[in-house]
Design a protein around this motif. Sequence first.
Motif, PDB file in Angstrom:
ATOM      1  N   PRO A   1       3.961  -3.044  -1.150  1.00  0.00           N
ATOM      2  CA  PRO A   1       2.428  -2.757  -1.548  1.00  0.00           C
ATOM      3  C   PRO A   1       2.721  -1.238  -2.127  1.00  0.00           C
ATOM      4  O   PRO A   1       2.426  -0.286  -1.473  1.00  0.00           O
ATOM      5  CB  PRO A   1       1.649  -2.649  -0.249  1.00  0.00           C
ATOM      6  CG  PRO A   1       2.628  -2.556   0.672  1.00  0.00           C
ATOM      7  CD  PRO A   1       4.097  -2.839   0.510  1.00  0.00           C
ATOM      8  N   LEU A   2       2.991  -1.154  -3.629  1.00  0.00           N
ATOM      9  CA  LEU A   2       3.338   0.071  -4.169  1.00  0.00           C
ATOM     10  C   LEU A   2       2.020   0.798  -4.689  1.00  0.00           C
ATOM     11  O   LEU A   2       2.197   1.746  -5.564  1.00  0.00           O
ATOM     12  CB  LEU A   2       4.298  -0.148  -5.248  1.00  0.00           C
ATOM     13  CG  LEU A   2       5.678  -0.576  -4.453  1.00  0.00           C
ATOM     14  CD1 LEU A   2       6.715  -0.689  -5.645  1.00  0.00           C
ATOM     15  CD2 LEU A   2       6.336   0.313  -3.561  1.00  0.00           C
TER      16      LEU A   2
ATOM     17  N   ARG B   1      -6.930  -0.032   7.607  1.00  0.00           N
ATOM     18  CA  ARG B   1      -8.041   0.598   8.317  1.00  0.00           C
ATOM     19  C   ARG B   1      -8.528  -0.366   9.203  1.00  0.00           C
ATOM     20  O   ARG B   1      -9.489  -0.025  10.060  1.00  0.00           O
ATOM     21  CB  ARG B   1      -8.890   0.837   7.231  1.00  0.00           C
ATOM     22  CG  ARG B   1      -8.798   2.405   6.411  1.00  0.00           C
ATOM     23  CD  ARG B   1      -9.587   2.359   5.254  1.00  0.00           C
ATOM     24  NE  ARG B   1      -9.178   1.385   4.080  1.00  0.00           N
ATOM     25  CZ  ARG B   1      -9.809   1.359   3.012  1.00  0.00           C
ATOM     26  NH1 ARG B   1     -11.022   1.821   2.926  1.00  0.00           N
ATOM     27  NH2 ARG B   1      -9.362   0.628   2.031  1.00  0.00           N
TER      28      ARG B   1
ATOM     29  N   GLY C   1      -4.033  -3.352   4.460  1.00  0.00           N
ATOM     30  CA  GLY C   1      -5.489  -3.481   5.375  1.00  0.00           C
ATOM     31  C   GLY C   1      -5.417  -2.476   6.693  1.00  0.00           C
ATOM     32  O   GLY C   1      -5.875  -2.929   7.802  1.00  0.00           O
TER      33      GLY C   1
ATOM     34  N   GLU D   1      -8.824  -9.621   3.571  1.00  0.00           N
ATOM     35  CA  GLU D   1      -9.462 -10.275   2.774  1.00  0.00           C
ATOM     36  C   GLU D   1      -9.918 -11.766   3.131  1.00  0.00           C
ATOM     37  O   GLU D   1     -10.855 -12.308   2.734  1.00  0.00           O
ATOM     38  CB  GLU D   1      -8.655 -10.766   1.192  1.00  0.00           C
ATOM     39  CG  GLU D   1      -8.215  -9.618   0.442  1.00  0.00           C
ATOM     40  CD  GLU D   1      -6.905  -8.887   1.060  1.00  0.00           C
ATOM     41  OE1 GLU D   1      -6.185  -9.505   2.097  1.00  0.00           O
ATOM     42  OE2 GLU D   1      -6.530  -7.760   0.637  1.00  0.00           O
TER      43      GLU D   1
ATOM     44  N   GLY E   1      -2.491  -5.785  -0.264  1.00  0.00           N
ATOM     45  CA  GLY E   1      -2.666  -4.482   0.634  1.00  0.00           C
ATOM     46  C   GLY E   1      -2.414  -4.743   2.096  1.00  0.00           C
ATOM     47  O   GLY E   1      -2.424  -5.823   2.535  1.00  0.00           O
TER      48      GLY E   1
ATOM     49  N   ALA F   1       0.296  -4.077  -8.373  1.00  0.00           N
ATOM     50  CA  ALA F   1      -0.185  -5.228  -7.956  1.00  0.00           C
ATOM     51  C   ALA F   1      -0.741  -6.220  -9.188  1.00  0.00           C
ATOM     52  O   ALA F   1      -0.134  -7.192  -9.306  1.00  0.00           O
ATOM     53  CB  ALA F   1      -1.122  -5.291  -6.831  1.00  0.00           C
TER      54      ALA F   1
END
Length: 296
Positions: free
Chosen positions: A112-113, A21, A19, A32, A17, A118
Amino acid sequence: MHTPIRPIRKAVFPVAGLGTRFLPATKAVPKEMLTIVDRPVLQHVVDEARAAGIEHFIFVTGRNKGVIEDHFDNQFELEATLEARGKKKELEALLRDLPAAGQTSFTRQQAPLGLGHAVWCAREIVGNEPFALLLPDMLHHGRSPCLADMITAYNTSGGNLIAVAPVPDDQTHQYGIVGVKDAKAKVAPITGMVEKPKPGTAPSNLHITGRYILQPEIFALLEKQERGAGGEIQLTDSMIRLMGDARQPFHAVRFDGTIYDCGSKLGFLTANVALALEREDLAAEFKREVQRLLNV
Ligand code: UTP
């Protein structure tokens, strides 16, 4: 004929992802790898999987995620320096965290669908066996590790399992929600599932927390690559099919500890404070600092 329950040896960690945010922190550093006290979020989750007996760790990475691979590898220069300086304890701790040679695999999700996509990217490495799936930004913190509890339940139920926990009724529209036969039971058959239900339509207040045990038949359903909520390829949509059309059993396992959503700033900051306050080497002084900041 009774089909034997196959052991769970492999775990998938989707870490592709963006990220968003956490920008700008996540521009060059994967979210991560942000730390909870002094361990990357992802390390905490890998620890949980190891404690549950997982033998093979499969990371679905993306662009800018190279440091994840480095983190789970030997760092010879650092190790040699620690050795030369007599920092035995630090070296031992570093090596203890490291999966053994051949226990990790990395594959890439090129775009990143969505979570479903994933997971599908890991199909060749998982192969035809049931597997665990752990969302790294959901930190499950409790006396009993979540995945270990799930594997215990799986050894009786077989099939597919999803960890759940209650959320306030007015927040159900933000989550994947399951309906269960008995909302109070530790392990209960799932009767329905919905991703982000419209307010007032959720079948219960039990949300999917980010820990799963899935049968490999999920991959054929994910293969269809249909887009769901938010235009993303949703895992929940394929799980609904696996349960409905393919008639595979699904059980919910209630997690009784605390869950920190480390993909959100509030959850991430709270996790740092909570885990620091539990650390013998930090707690006393850190508590004083927190109290000072709060004028307590
Ligand atoms: P999130 O939706 O929380 O991650 O996915 P995100 O998209 O990186 O976050 P924001 O909203 O932009 O801040 C949960 C987990 O699934 C992974 C993420 O890396 C995260 O660990 N994921 C999500 C993928 O690997 N691929 C995707 O296409 C989507």
